[in-house]
Scaffold this motif. Structure first.
Motif, PDB file in Angstrom:
ATOM      1  N   UNK A 112      -1.634  -4.083   0.735  1.00 25.19           N
ATOM      2  CA  UNK A 112      -0.627  -3.064   0.432  1.00 25.19           C
ATOM      3  C   UNK A 112       0.191  -2.790   1.687  1.00 25.19           C
ATOM      4  N   UNK A 113       1.493  -2.829   1.572  1.00 26.42           N
ATOM      5  CA  UNK A 113       2.382  -2.621   2.717  1.00 26.42           C
ATOM      6  C   UNK A 113       3.111  -1.287   2.548  1.00 26.42           C
ATOM      7  N   UNK A 114       3.175  -0.538   3.680  1.00 23.46           N
ATOM      8  CA  UNK A 114       3.879   0.747   3.728  1.00 23.46           C
ATOM      9  C   UNK A 114       3.363   1.686   2.634  1.00 23.46           C
ATOM     10  N   UNK A 115       2.157   2.181   2.901  1.00 23.63           N
ATOM     11  CA  UNK A 115       1.453   3.039   1.948  1.00 23.63           C
ATOM     12  C   UNK A 115       1.680   4.509   2.272  1.00 23.63           C
ATOM     13  N   UNK A 116       1.814   5.311   1.196  1.00 23.89           N
ATOM     14  CA  UNK A 116       1.906   6.764   1.342  1.00 23.89           C
ATOM     15  C   UNK A 116       0.954   7.395   0.329  1.00 23.89           C
ATOM     16  N   UNK A 117       0.072   8.304   0.816  1.00 25.69           N
ATOM     17  CA  UNK A 117      -0.917   8.977  -0.022  1.00 25.69           C
ATOM     18  C   UNK A 117      -0.737  10.483   0.124  1.00 25.69           C
TER      19      UNK A 117
END
Length: 397
Positions: A190-195
Motif C-alpha cells: 500500500x502506497x501513501x496510506x492515511x488512517x
C-alpha cells in the motif's frame, strides 16, 4: 478326415467372427467417443469463460489475485457438469453418427454381419460411462467444490484488507476507522496510506509512505513504514510522533458474527436425505433438500436419454444423402422439452414429494420410447391388408 474338415468348417465362422465384431465395436466406440469428448470439452470451456467473467468482480472490487479468481471459476465447474454432459453427449453423438451414416460405414458394418444391437452397443456404453461420471460428480465432487467455493467467498467477503482498502477512496470500517490508500501495487504493498480513528474519546490519525497487511501471533495487523501519528490530548493539545515502523492492531475491528450459510447444492447426499435442524433452518425445507438429492441421482439418466434420441434421429429411418436435419431438429426439440420438464419437476418436487419418482421415470421413459422407435424403425414394415378392399380394388383394376 471328412468329419474333422466339417468340424473345422463349423468352428471357423465363430472363431473369425468374434475378433471382427470386437474390432468394429472398438472402432465405433472411438469414432463416437472422440466427438463426444470434444463437444463436452467445448461446452466446459464456454462454462468456464462465463464463470470467469462473473468472477472479475473479485479482482476489480475486492482486490483479490488472479489465482483466487481462477480457483473460484474451477470450483464452479462441477455444478455445471450435470447440464454440460448430456448436451455434449447429444451433440457429439449426432456429429459422429451423421458422419458414419453419410460415409456408409454403418451400412458396411451391416454387410459384415454385425447385428443391430451390436452396432449401437458402443454408443450405449459411452452413454453409461458419461452417466457414471455425472453421478460421481453430483454425489462427491459437486458438494466438495461448492463448499470450498462458499468458504472462499466467505473469506473474501470478511477479508478486512479487501473491506478497508480501495484505491483512491476513503473507506469507512467498523469502530470509527477510516482508511485511504493512494495506490495498491500488485504485490499487495500500500502506497501513501492515511488512517483515521475516532473511538468516541480521542481522535488519532496515521499517515505512512507504505504499509502492508499481515499477521502477528495469528492476529491481523497493519505494518506502516516511514510515517507519523497525530493525536489530540484531553487538553486539546496536538501530539505528533514520527516513526520508521509502526504496527497497528486490527483485531478489534475484525470481529464478526456472520457465519457460512450453505445452500442445498453445497450439502452432501447423506445430509440432503437426513438433514439436521440447523441445516433445515439455514439451507431450506425438507422438501427442497429431498428434491435436490433426487435431482443429483436422476440427472445422470438424461445421458441415456440423449444417446437414445441421437441414435433414433440418425438410425431411426432410411438412408438419406441430403442429410438428416429434419430428424435431428425433432430429436433436439424433444431433448430440450424433456430437459426443461425435468427442471420443472425438480422445482415441483420441493412442494410435492411424490413427484420425485417422476424425476427418474421421465429420462428412463424417454430412453425406452426412443429405443423402441429405433428398433421398430429398423424392422421392415408390413402394411395391413383389408381383404374386402383388395377384392373391390381388383375388380376395377
Amino acid at each position: 478326415m471328412a468329419r474333422i474338415a466339417r468340424g473345422c468348417n463349423s468352428l471357423a465362422p465363430e472363431t473369425l467372427s468374434f475378433p471382427t465384431m470386437t474390432l468394429i465395436q472398438g472402432y465405433l466406440f472411438r469414432q463416437i467417443g472422440l466427438p463426444v469428448v470434444a463437444a463436452c470439452a467445448a461446452l466446459a470451456g464456454i462454462g468456464l469463460l462465463s464463470q470467469s467473467l462473473d468472477q472479475l468482480e473479485v479482482i476489480v472490487e475486492r482486490g483479490q489475485s488472479v489465482w483466487v479468481m481462477a480457483k473460484l471459476t474451477l470450483l464452479a465447474l462441477p455444478q455445471l457438469i450435470a447440464v454440460i454432459l448430456p448436451i455434449g453427449l447429444f451433440v457429439g453423438a449426432l456429429i459422429a453418427l451423421t458422419r458414419l451414416q453419410r460415409e456408409q460405414e454403418l451400412t458396411a458394418a451391416y454387410a459384415a454381419g454385425v447385428s443391430r444391437w451390436s452396432l449401437i452397443r458402443p454408443a450405449i456404453q459411452i452413454a453409461v460411462i458419461v452417466a457414471v461420471i455425472a453421478l460421481i460428480t453430483n454425489v462427491f465432487v459437486q458438494p466438495w467444490a461448492q463448499r470450498e467455493a462458499r468458504r472462499q467467498a466467505f473469506a473474501i467477503r470478511t477479508d478486512l484488507a479487501a473491506l478497508l482498502v480501495e484505491e483512491g477512496r476513503f473507506v469507512q470500517g467498523p469502530g470509527g476507522l477510516t482508511v485511504y490508500v493512494q495506490q495498491i501495487e500488485q504485490n499487495g504493498l500500500l502506497k501513501n496510506l492515511f488512517v483515521y480513528l475516532d473511538n468516541g474519546k480521542t481522535v488519532t490519525t496515521w499517515d505512512a509512505e507504505s504499509a502492508r497487511f499481515g499477521r502477528v501471533d495469528g492476529l491481523p495487523v497493519l505494518t506502516m513504514q516511514n510515517g507519523s501519528m497525530q493525536r489530540y490530548s484531553s487538553r486539546a493539545v496536538l501530539n505528533q510522533l514520527s516513526f520508521d515502523q509502526q504496527v497497528f492492531d486490527l483485531s478489534p475491528y475484525t470481529k464478526t458474527t456472520e457465519r457460512i450459510r450453505f445452500k442445498p447444492s453445497d450439502l452432501w447426499l447423506t445430509e440432503l436425505f437426513d438433514p439436521t435442524p440447523a441445516q433445515l433452518e439455514s439451507a431450506g425445507t425438507r422438501g427442497e433438500l429431498l428434491a435436490e438429492a433426487h435431482s443429483r441421482l436422476a440427472s445422470p439418466l438424461y445421458a441415456l436419454a440423449a444417446m437414445a434420441l441421437a441414435l433414433t434421429a440418425i438410425l431411426g429411418g432410411s438412408f438419406s444423402r441430403t442429410g438428416y436435419s429434419g430428424r435431428i431438429a425433432k430429436a433436439a426439440g424433444v431433448f430440450l422439452i424433456v430437459r426443461v420438464i425435468g427442471y420443472g419437476l425438480v422445482a415441483a418436487s420441493a412442494w410435492n414429494g411424490a413427484l420425485n419418482l417422476l424425476q427418474y421415470l421421465l429420462p428412463l421413459g424417454v430412453s425406452f420410447v426412443a429405443l423402441r422407435l429405433l428398433f421398430r424403425a429398423l424392422k421392415p414394415h408390413r402394411r395391413r391388408v383389408w381383404a374386402p378392399y383388395e377384392r373391390f380394388k381388383a375388380r376395377f383394376a
